[in-house]
Design a protein around this motif. Structure first.
Motif, PDB file in Angstrom:
ATOM      1  N   THR A   1     -75.973  37.237  23.508  1.00 12.19           N
ATOM      2  CA  THR A   1     -74.758  38.036  23.490  1.00 12.19           C
ATOM      3  C   THR A   1     -74.386  38.440  24.897  1.00 12.19           C
ATOM      4  OG1 THR A   1     -75.324  38.911  21.305  1.00 12.19           O
ATOM      5  CG2 THR A   1     -73.653  40.110  22.568  1.00 12.19           C
ATOM      6  N   ALA A   2     -73.121  38.321  25.224  1.00  4.93           N
ATOM      7  CA  ALA A   2     -72.651  38.719  26.546  1.00  4.93           C
ATOM      8  C   ALA A   2     -72.607  40.240  26.640  1.00  4.93           C
ATOM      9  CB  ALA A   2     -71.273  38.130  26.820  1.00  4.93           C
ATOM     10  N   PRO A   3     -72.704  40.804  27.850  1.00  4.06           N
ATOM     11  CA  PRO A   3     -72.604  42.255  28.022  1.00  4.06           C
ATOM     12  C   PRO A   3     -71.244  42.760  27.542  1.00  4.06           C
ATOM     13  CG  PRO A   3     -73.433  41.196  30.027  1.00  4.06           C
ATOM     14  CD  PRO A   3     -72.964  40.097  29.121  1.00  4.06           C
ATOM     15  N   ALA A   4     -71.216  44.025  27.128  1.00  3.05           N
ATOM     16  CA  ALA A   4     -69.960  44.633  26.696  1.00  3.05           C
ATOM     17  C   ALA A   4     -68.979  44.678  27.858  1.00  3.05           C
ATOM     18  CB  ALA A   4     -70.220  46.040  26.165  1.00  3.05           C
ATOM     19  N   VAL A   5     -67.698  44.565  27.528  1.00  2.46           N
ATOM     20  CA  VAL A   5     -66.643  44.556  28.539  1.00  2.46           C
ATOM     21  C   VAL A   5     -65.840  45.848  28.420  1.00  2.46           C
ATOM     22  CG1 VAL A   5     -64.576  43.367  29.366  1.00  2.46           C
ATOM     23  CG2 VAL A   5     -66.518  42.047  28.495  1.00  2.46           C
ATOM     24  N   SER A   6     -65.640  46.538  29.528  1.00  3.58           N
ATOM     25  CA  SER A   6     -64.874  47.783  29.520  1.00  3.58           C
ATOM     26  C   SER A   6     -63.384  47.482  29.405  1.00  3.58           C
ATOM     27  CB  SER A   6     -65.133  48.577  30.797  1.00  3.58           C
ATOM     28  OG  SER A   6     -64.580  47.906  31.918  1.00  3.58           O
ATOM     29  N   ASP A   7     -62.598  48.494  29.047  1.00  2.98           N
ATOM     30  CA  ASP A   7     -61.151  48.323  28.965  1.00  2.98           C
ATOM     31  C   ASP A   7     -60.565  47.915  30.311  1.00  2.98           C
ATOM     32  OD1 ASP A   7     -60.600  48.649  26.315  1.00  2.98           O
ATOM     33  OD2 ASP A   7     -59.856  50.695  26.468  1.00  2.98           O
ATOM     34  N   ALA A   8     -61.053  48.514  31.389  1.00  4.30           N
ATOM     35  CA  ALA A   8     -60.513  48.209  32.712  1.00  4.30           C
ATOM     36  C   ALA A   8     -60.775  46.757  33.100  1.00  4.30           C
ATOM     37  CB  ALA A   8     -61.101  49.145  33.758  1.00  4.30           C
ATOM     38  N   VAL A   9     -61.969  46.251  32.806  1.00  2.48           N
ATOM     39  CA  VAL A   9     -62.293  44.857  33.109  1.00  2.48           C
ATOM     40  C   VAL A   9     -61.479  43.928  32.229  1.00  2.48           C
ATOM     41  CG1 VAL A   9     -64.101  43.100  33.014  1.00  2.48           C
ATOM     42  CG2 VAL A   9     -64.599  45.338  34.003  1.00  2.48           C
ATOM     43  N   ARG A  10     -61.366  44.275  30.954  1.00  2.00           N
ATOM     44  CA  ARG A  10     -60.544  43.460  30.048  1.00  2.00           C
ATOM     45  C   ARG A  10     -59.087  43.452  30.518  1.00  2.00           C
ATOM     46  NH1 ARG A  10     -61.923  45.792  25.813  1.00  2.00           N
ATOM     47  NH2 ARG A  10     -63.582  44.336  25.225  1.00  2.00           N
ATOM     48  N   GLY A  11     -58.604  44.586  30.959  1.00  2.00           N
ATOM     49  CA  GLY A  11     -57.237  44.659  31.459  1.00  2.00           C
ATOM     50  C   GLY A  11     -57.034  43.822  32.705  1.00  2.00           C
ATOM     51  N   GLN A  12     -58.049  43.771  33.563  1.00  2.00           N
ATOM     52  CA  GLN A  12     -57.979  42.928  34.760  1.00  2.00           C
ATOM     53  C   GLN A  12     -57.811  41.460  34.367  1.00  2.00           C
ATOM     54  OE1 GLN A  12     -61.530  43.065  37.135  1.00  2.00           O
ATOM     55  NE2 GLN A  12     -60.571  42.098  38.908  1.00  2.00           N
ATOM     56  N   ARG A  13     -58.544  41.039  33.370  1.00  3.29           N
ATOM     57  CA  ARG A  13     -58.433  39.657  32.896  1.00  3.29           C
ATOM     58  C   ARG A  13     -57.070  39.405  32.258  1.00  3.29           C
ATOM     59  NH1 ARG A  13     -64.437  39.282  30.015  1.00  3.29           N
ATOM     60  NH2 ARG A  13     -65.663  39.444  31.964  1.00  3.29           N
ATOM     61  N   LEU A  14     -56.589  40.384  31.500  1.00  2.00           N
ATOM     62  CA  LEU A  14     -55.281  40.232  30.863  1.00  2.00           C
ATOM     63  C   LEU A  14     -54.152  40.233  31.884  1.00  2.00           C
ATOM     64  CD1 LEU A  14     -55.755  42.590  27.773  1.00  2.00           C
ATOM     65  CD2 LEU A  14     -55.538  40.090  27.726  1.00  2.00           C
ATOM     66  N   PHE A  15     -54.343  40.906  32.995  1.00  2.53           N
ATOM     67  CA  PHE A  15     -53.334  40.928  34.044  1.00  2.53           C
ATOM     68  C   PHE A  15     -53.012  39.509  34.503  1.00  2.53           C
ATOM     69  CE2 PHE A  15     -51.616  41.770  38.294  1.00  2.53           C
ATOM     70  CZ  PHE A  15     -50.831  42.887  38.072  1.00  2.53           C
TER      71      PHE A  15
END
Length: 220
Positions: A125-139
């Protein structure tokens, strides 16, 4: 916190799109579902839309995807989806690692390079992703990076929007803008308008967390 003077510059966010300026217009590439991680050797489906000027679906294109990690490359073609302007591609990443995926829309030279996507070995399982990191990817995945400069996301677009690296906005206002741009922005003349990308609430929350994250100088 957004103060009164900042509200007058917020409409600059109307250019939160992936723009490739060429004769005949530019296109927005928006990934519909961006996974936090994938499993190596297991096929993953990526669906995206290509919209001219962020509004008009572009049919009949021949998009392609390229993925690279550690000198290994994977390429695949995308096929038309059920909706106008929609395309599907299936990628099988052959090994665990951080994979960089580039989507070439087939409309002039319009493309987007996503932030590295983690492929994990089966059974892990991959480490949990924070909202800020997920948002960076979505950017990157939603196309914001094409028009905006941000020190935490490399981009290849035209940079016609404001530099968002150090800007912070009132969260509720930004959420409303991302959910329904037309309800917030005064209509702009010409093609450079913020399209409604159909963002989900969790995607909006992640983008707000990313944009409003405080960073030290030089921090990515």
């Amino acid at each position: 916190m957004l103060n009164r003077s900042q509200k007058f510059v917020l409409p600059g966010l109307a250019l939160l799109t992936l723009a490739a300026v060429r004769p005949g217009g530019w296109a927005v590439i928006s990934v519909e579902e961006l996974p936090d991680y994938v499993v190596a050797t297991t096929p993953v489906n990526l669906t995206f839309t290509v919209l001219q000027h962020g509004r008009t679906p572009l049919n009949g294109l021949k998009p392609r995807l390229e993925a690279e990690a550690g000198g290994v490359e994977v390429r695949t073609a995308a096929t038309a989806g059920k909706r106008d302007g929609q395309y599907h591609a299936t990628l099988t990443l052959p090994r665990a690692g951080e994979w960089t995926i580039t989507i070439h829309s087939g409309f002039h030279e319009s493309k987007v390079t996503l932030l590295p996507l983690t492929a994990v070995a089966a059974g892990t399982t991959a480490p949990a992703v924070s909202d800020a990191v997920r948002g960076q990817r979505l950017f990157a995945a939603k196309g914001c990076v094409g028009c905006h400069i941000h020190g935490a996301v490399a981009g290849e677009g035209v940079g016609v929007g404001p530099d968002l690296t150090a800007r912070r906005y009132e969260a509720e206002y930004l959420k409303k803008l991302l959910a329904d741009p037309a309800s917030v922005l005064t209509r702009r003349e010409g093609p450079a308008q913020m399209p409604n990308l159909g963002l989900k609430q969790n995607e909006i929350a992640a983008l707000v967390a990313f944009i409003n994250t405080e960073r030290r100088v030089g921090q990515r």
